[in-house]
Enzyme design. Structure first.
Site, PDB file in Angstrom:
ATOM      1  N   ARG A 129       3.330 -24.894  39.774  1.00 39.96           N
ATOM      2  CA  ARG A 129       2.352 -23.812  39.556  1.00 39.96           C
ATOM      3  C   ARG A 129       2.714 -22.510  40.267  1.00 39.96           C
ATOM      4  NH1 ARG A 129      -1.202 -28.249  40.037  1.00 39.96           N
ATOM      5  NH2 ARG A 129      -1.787 -28.936  37.964  1.00 39.96           N
ATOM      6  N   LYS A 172       6.431  -9.510  34.117  1.00 38.96           N
ATOM      7  CA  LYS A 172       6.487 -10.234  32.836  1.00 38.96           C
ATOM      8  C   LYS A 172       7.616 -11.255  32.897  1.00 38.96           C
ATOM      9  CE  LYS A 172       4.558  -7.179  29.308  1.00 38.96           C
ATOM     10  NZ  LYS A 172       4.825  -6.364  28.113  1.00 38.96           N
ATOM     11  N   GLU A 211      16.192   2.928  28.087  1.00 42.67           N
ATOM     12  CA  GLU A 211      14.888   2.672  28.731  1.00 42.67           C
ATOM     13  C   GLU A 211      14.528   3.808  29.687  1.00 42.67           C
ATOM     14  OE1 GLU A 211      12.509   0.461  28.158  1.00 42.67           O
ATOM     15  OE2 GLU A 211      13.507  -1.110  27.030  1.00 42.67           O
ATOM     16  N   LYS A 266       6.845   2.968  36.430  1.00 37.61           N
ATOM     17  CA  LYS A 266       6.427   1.620  36.008  1.00 37.61           C
ATOM     18  C   LYS A 266       5.373   1.068  36.972  1.00 37.61           C
ATOM     19  CE  LYS A 266       7.340  -2.571  33.931  1.00 37.61           C
ATOM     20  NZ  LYS A 266       8.288  -3.377  33.228  1.00 37.61           N
ATOM     21  N   GLU A 321      -1.598  -5.781  30.497  1.00 37.81           N
ATOM     22  CA  GLU A 321      -1.552  -5.093  29.199  1.00 37.81           C
ATOM     23  C   GLU A 321      -2.849  -5.304  28.403  1.00 37.81           C
ATOM     24  OE1 GLU A 321       2.464  -5.312  27.581  1.00 37.81           O
ATOM     25  OE2 GLU A 321       1.665  -4.937  25.600  1.00 37.81           O
ATOM     26  N   ARG A 347      -0.562  -0.201  29.714  1.00 38.43           N
ATOM     27  CA  ARG A 347       0.795  -0.757  29.791  1.00 38.43           C
ATOM     28  C   ARG A 347       1.498  -0.721  28.425  1.00 38.43           C
ATOM     29  NH1 ARG A 347       2.842  -5.796  33.530  1.00 38.43           N
ATOM     30  NH2 ARG A 347       5.003  -5.707  32.884  1.00 38.43           N
ATOM     31  N   ASN A 365       5.862   0.179  25.551  1.00 37.01           N
ATOM     32  CA  ASN A 365       6.419  -0.320  24.293  1.00 37.01           C
ATOM     33  C   ASN A 365       6.841   0.816  23.360  1.00 37.01           C
ATOM     34  OD1 ASN A 365       5.830  -2.906  25.166  1.00 37.01           O
ATOM     35  ND2 ASN A 365       3.769  -2.854  24.282  1.00 37.01           N
ATOM     36  N   HIS A 394       9.589   0.422  20.793  1.00 37.39           N
ATOM     37  CA  HIS A 394       9.961  -0.993  20.723  1.00 37.39           C
ATOM     38  C   HIS A 394       9.595  -1.675  19.404  1.00 37.39           C
ATOM     39  CE1 HIS A 394      10.889  -0.399  24.898  1.00 37.39           C
ATOM     40  NE2 HIS A 394      11.244  -1.652  25.050  1.00 37.39           N
ATOM     41  N   HIS A 447      12.578  -3.935  18.010  1.00 37.01           N
ATOM     42  CA  HIS A 447      12.583  -5.392  17.854  1.00 37.01           C
ATOM     43  C   HIS A 447      12.956  -5.786  16.428  1.00 37.01           C
ATOM     44  CE1 HIS A 447       9.761  -5.804  21.568  1.00 37.01           C
ATOM     45  NE2 HIS A 447      11.036  -5.816  21.914  1.00 37.01           N
ATOM     46  N   HIS A 488      19.756  -3.467  23.247  1.00 36.71           N
ATOM     47  CA  HIS A 488      18.303  -3.252  23.207  1.00 36.71           C
ATOM     48  C   HIS A 488      17.973  -1.764  23.393  1.00 36.71           C
ATOM     49  CE1 HIS A 488      14.065  -3.972  23.761  1.00 36.71           C
ATOM     50  NE2 HIS A 488      14.102  -3.400  24.941  1.00 36.71           N
TER      51      HIS A 488
HETATM   52  N1  GLY Z   1       8.953  -3.964  29.626  1.00 36.47           N
HETATM   53  C1  GLY Z   1       7.636  -3.684  29.256  1.00 36.47           C
HETATM   54  C2  GLY Z   1       6.620  -4.174  30.243  1.00 36.47           C
HETATM   55  O1  GLY Z   1       6.984  -4.604  31.315  1.00 36.47           O
HETATM   56  O2  GLY Z   1       5.461  -4.133  29.950  1.00 36.47           O
END
Ligand code: GLY
Length: 365
Positions: free
Chosen positions: A122, A144, A186, A228, A238, A243, A247, A250, A254, A267
């Protein structure tokens, strides 16, 4: 040394330190917040040969019994099978809830180590040591984690903030050109979404960033991480519509990656194409100024993020966009720029997206 503290409500605050050579102090830094004697470094087969042994040594010098696990290089490592092998290795060496997981690598390693570490018993403390520009400026911060399924990328994952992020600029020295340009994609995204000030700074330093000028690289990394951090402090999961700005570019990115085959285009190159696309969509839907589109195009060109000459059936790209996990109630949502530092998330009908995809394809010579 530059230190950014990520202090998310309800989470333990953590430091992101940015400097040349700080990985040599990793053992001391970890020692300052843990009394454990067990660490596992998760890396990949490419990074292992470059930095695996030296990072293991700095941990062992501080008394950490350290096991290094190297997964195959590339996106295929973000699988349930590889995650299972890591969990088995964690169990075999009897890691406990105080043991530290060190993610040493790019975005794939960060996601995989974060996912396996955040789920084993956990949740173990995770330390991110990014070795690519992309992971340094974006994915190593914000918590993430994910693995892929056959049904799609990043479909299984967690939000789990790291305990520490060690952004050692020197680790970027071995990064191949394509990966460098990928990270620049990015950085451009962050600058455009963050503010006119960041955009103007990047625009004035694009050539030096592309040429890897050490001062400019460090400043770009610091600016992106500070941006960030501000975003994830406001909206860690998000759910608050903040947040989502990360994107930008993106949705198309994608779809191109899936249609062309993962790895065909980097990417960051796909994100840059997605930014060009979203800005044009914005001109149609939210009045994005033409001067913005031209300035963004110029910035992306200066960072060698050229237009992608990828021919694809617009209907197929649309189908791929609709299958993205961010699609809600069959509506496509795009981050659309209104100007530098100003954006909104808009629901766009498939018909309008298709029209713009067709226009992009027609523009290819
Ligand atoms: N890479 C996008 C985020 O961390 O939300």
């Amino acid at each position: 040394m530059t230190k950014i503290i990520v202090d998310i409500p309800g989470e333990k605050p953590y430091d992101v330190r940015v400097e040349s050579g700080i990985v040599s102090q990793l053992g001391e830094t970890l020692r300052s917040f843990t009394a454990t004697n067990h660490a596992m470094i998760i890396t990949d087969s490419a990074v292992e040969g470059l930095y695996g042994q030296s990072v293991k040594k700095v941990l062992e010098e501080q008394g950490f019994e350290t096991v290094l696990v190297a997964v195959p290089h590339g996106e295929s490592a973000k699988s349930l099978e590889v995650a299972g092998e890591i969990w088995d290795a964690m169990a075999a060496i009897r890691l406990n809830r105080d043991s530290i997981i060190v993610a040493l690598g790019g975005g794939v390693v960060g996601d995989l180590a974060g996912f396996t570490g955040s789920t084993f018993m956990r949740g173990l403390p995770i330390v991110q040591v990014p070795t690519t520009l992309l992971s340094m400026v974006d994915s190593s911060v914000g918590g993430k984690t994910a693995i892929n399924l056959d049904a799609g990328k990043n479909l299984v994952g967690t939000f789990c903030q790291p305990r520490y992020v060690c952004a050692d600029i020197d680790l970027l020295n071995t990064l191949p050109e394509r990966e460098w340009i990928c990270g620049c994609g990015e950085i451009a995204k962050s600058a455009v979404i963050d503010s006119r000030e960041f955009f103007e700074w990047l625009n004035g330093n694009a050539k030096l960033l592309y040429e890897r000028n050490a001062h400019v690289v460090k400043e770009a990394v610091v600016k992106c991480i500070a941006f960030k951090a501000r975003v994830v402090v406001e909206d860690k999961a998000e759910t608050k519509g903040v947040r989502e700005c990360l994107n930008y570019g993106h949705t198309l990115a994608h779809a191109i990656e899936a249609a062309a085959g993962y790895g065909v285009y980097s990417h960051g190159a796909c994100v840059a194409q997605g930014m060009r696309f979203a800005a044009r969509l914005g001109a149609n839907l939210v009045g994005t100024p033409l001067a913005f589109i031209a300035a963004q195009d110029e910035l992306l060109d200066a960072l060698a993020l050229d237009n992608i000459e990828f021919r694809a059936d617009p209907e197929e790209l649309l189908r791929l966009m609709m299958s993205d996990k961010k699609v809600r109630s069959d509506s496509l949502r795009f981050v659309l720029p209104h100007d530098f530092g100003e954006w909104s998330v808009e629901t766009v009908s498939p018909e309008i997206v298709l029209e713009h995809l067709q226009a992009w394809q027609d523009s290819l010579a």
